[in-house]
Design a protein around this motif. Structure first.
Motif, PDB file in Angstrom:
ATOM      1  N   ILE A   1      79.444  22.461  63.829  1.00 17.99           N
ATOM      2  CA  ILE A   1      79.541  23.540  63.222  1.00 17.99           C
ATOM      3  C   ILE A   1      79.433  24.858  64.256  1.00 17.99           C
ATOM      4  CG2 ILE A   1      77.371  24.843  61.679  1.00 17.99           C
ATOM      5  CD1 ILE A   1      76.353  22.951  61.336  1.00 17.99           C
TER       6      ILE A   1
ATOM      7  N   VAL B   1      80.526  28.930  60.046  1.00 16.03           N
ATOM      8  CA  VAL B   1      79.455  29.516  59.129  1.00 16.03           C
ATOM      9  C   VAL B   1      80.035  30.976  59.003  1.00 16.03           C
ATOM     10  CG1 VAL B   1      77.397  30.122  59.146  1.00 16.03           C
ATOM     11  CG2 VAL B   1      77.416  28.241  60.461  1.00 16.03           C
TER      12      VAL B   1
ATOM     13  N   ARG C   1      76.181  23.476  66.357  1.00 10.60           N
ATOM     14  CA  ARG C   1      75.789  21.963  67.119  1.00 10.60           C
ATOM     15  C   ARG C   1      77.414  21.468  67.043  1.00 10.60           C
ATOM     16  NH1 ARG C   1      74.500  19.369  61.043  1.00 10.60           N
ATOM     17  NH2 ARG C   1      76.912  18.975  60.742  1.00 10.60           N
TER      18      ARG C   1
ATOM     19  N   PRO D   1      69.131  26.035  55.607  1.00  9.94           N
ATOM     20  CA  PRO D   1      70.815  25.980  54.727  1.00  9.94           C
ATOM     21  C   PRO D   1      71.093  24.801  54.948  1.00  9.94           C
ATOM     22  CG  PRO D   1      70.878  27.026  56.632  1.00  9.94           C
ATOM     23  CD  PRO D   1      68.885  26.793  56.671  1.00  9.94           C
TER      24      PRO D   1
ATOM     25  N   ALA E   1      66.971  25.049  60.796  1.00  6.46           N
ATOM     26  CA  ALA E   1      67.554  24.098  60.529  1.00  6.46           C
ATOM     27  C   ALA E   1      67.380  22.649  60.770  1.00  6.46           C
ATOM     28  CB  ALA E   1      68.802  24.671  60.405  1.00  6.46           C
TER      29      ALA E   1
ATOM     30  N   ILE F   1      75.034  23.148  53.961  1.00  7.18           N
ATOM     31  CA  ILE F   1      77.215  23.400  54.437  1.00  7.18           C
ATOM     32  C   ILE F   1      77.643  23.083  52.401  1.00  7.18           C
ATOM     33  CG2 ILE F   1      78.602  21.960  54.968  1.00  7.18           C
ATOM     34  CD1 ILE F   1      77.396  20.798  57.137  1.00  7.18           C
TER      35      ILE F   1
ATOM     36  N   GLY G   1      69.510  20.254  61.504  1.00  8.66           N
ATOM     37  CA  GLY G   1      70.497  19.927  62.892  1.00  8.66           C
ATOM     38  C   GLY G   1      69.474  20.313  64.157  1.00  8.66           C
TER      39      GLY G   1
ATOM     40  N   ALA H   1      76.760  19.882  50.889  1.00  3.92           N
ATOM     41  CA  ALA H   1      76.535  18.118  50.260  1.00  3.92           C
ATOM     42  C   ALA H   1      74.984  18.655  52.029  1.00  3.92           C
ATOM     43  CB  ALA H   1      77.053  17.795  49.584  1.00  3.92           C
ATOM     44  N   PRO H   2      74.518  18.499  52.233  1.00  4.00           N
ATOM     45  CA  PRO H   2      73.830  18.103  53.178  1.00  4.00           C
ATOM     46  C   PRO H   2      73.570  16.210  53.515  1.00  4.00           C
ATOM     47  CG  PRO H   2      72.147  18.038  52.483  1.00  4.00           C
ATOM     48  CD  PRO H   2      73.320  18.342  51.153  1.00  4.00           C
ATOM     49  N   SER H   3      72.854  15.415  54.846  1.00  2.00           N
ATOM     50  CA  SER H   3      73.795  14.109  54.514  1.00  2.00           C
ATOM     51  C   SER H   3      72.523  13.253  53.762  1.00  2.00           C
ATOM     52  CB  SER H   3      73.273  13.729  55.684  1.00  2.00           C
ATOM     53  OG  SER H   3      71.898  14.253  56.634  1.00  2.00           O
TER      54      SER H   3
HETATM   55  P1  AMP Z   1      72.584  18.594  57.262  1.00  2.00           P
HETATM   56  O1  AMP Z   1      72.012  18.903  56.558  1.00  2.00           O
HETATM   57  O2  AMP Z   1      73.178  17.210  57.773  1.00  2.00           O
HETATM   58  O3  AMP Z   1      74.392  19.277  56.400  1.00  2.00           O
HETATM   59  O4  AMP Z   1      72.998  20.380  57.870  1.00  2.00           O
HETATM   60  C1  AMP Z   1      73.817  21.285  58.232  1.00  2.00           C
HETATM   61  C2  AMP Z   1      73.372  22.109  59.322  1.00  2.00           C
HETATM   62  O5  AMP Z   1      74.191  23.359  58.873  1.00  2.00           O
HETATM   63  C3  AMP Z   1      72.167  22.965  58.941  1.00  2.00           C
HETATM   64  O6  AMP Z   1      71.443  21.860  60.056  1.00  2.00           O
HETATM   65  C4  AMP Z   1      72.905  24.133  59.976  1.00  2.00           C
HETATM   66  O7  AMP Z   1      72.535  23.732  60.959  1.00  2.00           O
HETATM   67  C5  AMP Z   1      73.711  24.243  59.683  1.00  2.00           C
HETATM   68  N1  AMP Z   1      74.181  25.795  58.756  1.00  2.00           N
HETATM   69  C6  AMP Z   1      73.976  25.530  57.270  1.00  2.00           C
HETATM   70  N2  AMP Z   1      73.921  27.386  56.865  1.00  2.00           N
HETATM   71  C7  AMP Z   1      74.257  27.923  58.000  1.00  2.00           C
HETATM   72  C8  AMP Z   1      74.023  29.054  58.467  1.00  2.00           C
HETATM   73  N3  AMP Z   1      74.570  30.524  56.947  1.00  2.00           N
HETATM   74  N4  AMP Z   1      73.748  29.313  59.047  1.00  2.00           N
HETATM   75  C9  AMP Z   1      73.892  28.654  59.833  1.00  2.00           C
HETATM   76  N5  AMP Z   1      73.549  27.468  60.154  1.00  2.00           N
HETATM   77  C10 AMP Z   1      73.788  27.102  59.537  1.00  2.00           C
END
Ligand code: AMP
Ligand code: MG
Length: 318
Positions: free
Chosen positions: A180, A95, A192, A59, A220, A61, A222, A138-140
């Protein structure tokens, strides 16, 4: 050709157009640089996974311009409302239960019935979200498993031509990813540690944050053991230094010969250390050394997130 530009209003408008057309745009936030895609567009979101080389659809953000936009895609209860009022815009990702009718690609939730939302505190990110007129996943902006980017140079080095455009807003002020917190069934849990400290959140909630994922959590990025990894091996909590090691110091550096030295914060300030963490690791990773030795970092405040990233960077590689 990747277009790399200063974030003038004209360039931000151009970036928003590229996003709406389904292209990837890297942009600065107060935490780290994000690799953005239109969160309502399946193909665009799928491109994120391809560009990062993310092995699974984990998933993402979803970045929003304000709390109202978050409310269109997720359900905000009393606890989330308090956290939003206190900490948005800022480095807190929530979340939350996903609305059935949310106009979001299912990929951003990786099949879960929750969605992660955040309003970043950065003028460029905010302007881009407003111009795009839709949420941005957008992830990192780095290859999967590697160090997060805190400058436009890091993004260009890591992603090369796989990103259509990079908005260069200079170094990120915080340098660490968002904290998070999952809110469900009137419970808040820390998924997190990140740029907003646990202490700040608990002070506002008037209660301790539950630990870790509640119930069935996704695997996930992180949350993987090895993540945020440089090429060199890391030796943590170093109390001595070998001549073939690079030293990542905190406070007064260890005495002894080393093959490289950078200090996260000579005055022992955790905020400053967080801002330097990823860029110093990247620089020391270029040094011709056997390992990177890292001095102990106190575990309170931002130290919790710094130690979390260091532990993952030091973990055995899969
Ligand atoms: P990043 O890719 O660095 O932006 O990390 C995004 C993080 O958001 C992931 O490692 C997940 O732990 C967390 N995350 C995003 N969506 C969810 C979700 N629906 N449920 C739980 N964790 C999520
Ligand atoms: Mg990441």
């Amino acid at each position: 050709m990747t277009l790399r530009v200063k974030p003038t209003p004209a360039h931000i408008a151009q970036a928003a157009t590229r996003l709406r057309e389904g292209h990837l745009v890297a942009f600065p936030t107060e935490t780290v640089y994000g690799l953005g895609a239109d969160a309502t567009n399946d193909t665009a979101v799928a491109h994120i996974f391809k560009a990062k080389g993310r092995p699974h659809f984990n998933p993402l953000i979803v970045h929003v311009s304000d709390a109202e936009k978050a409310n269109e895609v997720s359900m905000i209860d009393a606890i989330s409302q308090v956290l939003i009022e206190k900490f948005w815009p800022g480095p807190l990702t929530l979340v939350l239960p996903r609305r059935d009718e949310a106009p979001l690609s299912l990929l951003v939730s990786a099949g879960l019935d929750s969605v992660a939302v955040r309003q970043p505190a950065h003028a460029v990110a905010h302007a881009l979200l407003r111009e795009a007129g839709r949420p941005i996943a957008a992830p990192s902006a780095n290859r999967s498993g590697r160090l997060s980017p805190t400058t436009a140079d890091h993004v260009a080095e890591s992603l090369g031509e796989d990103v259509s455009m990079i908005l260069d807003g200079g170094p990120c002020a915080r340098g660490l990813e968002s904290t998070i917190v999952q809110v469900s069934d009137k419970q808040a849990a820390l998924l997190r540690p990140g740029a907003l400290t646990r202490e700040e959140i608990e002070a506002v909630l008037g209660q301790r944050l539950a630990l870790g994922p509640q119930g069935s959590a996704p695997t996930a990025p992180g949350q993987l053991a090895s993540h945020y990894a440089p090429s060199h091996a890391l030796r943590l909590n170093a109390h001595y230094i070998d001549a073939d090691e690079a030293l990542l110091a905190f406070g007064q550096p260890l005495r002894g010969k080393s093959c490289g030295l950078l200090n996260l914060s000579p005055r022992g300030d955790l905020w400053e250390a967080a801002a330097h963490l990823f860029s110093h690791l990247r620089t020391l990773d270029q040094a011709p050394c056997a390992r990177i030795a890292v001095m102990p970092i106190p575990h309170h405040g931002l130290g919790e997130a710094i130690n979390d990233r260091l532990a993952r960077a030091a973990a055995p590689r899969g």
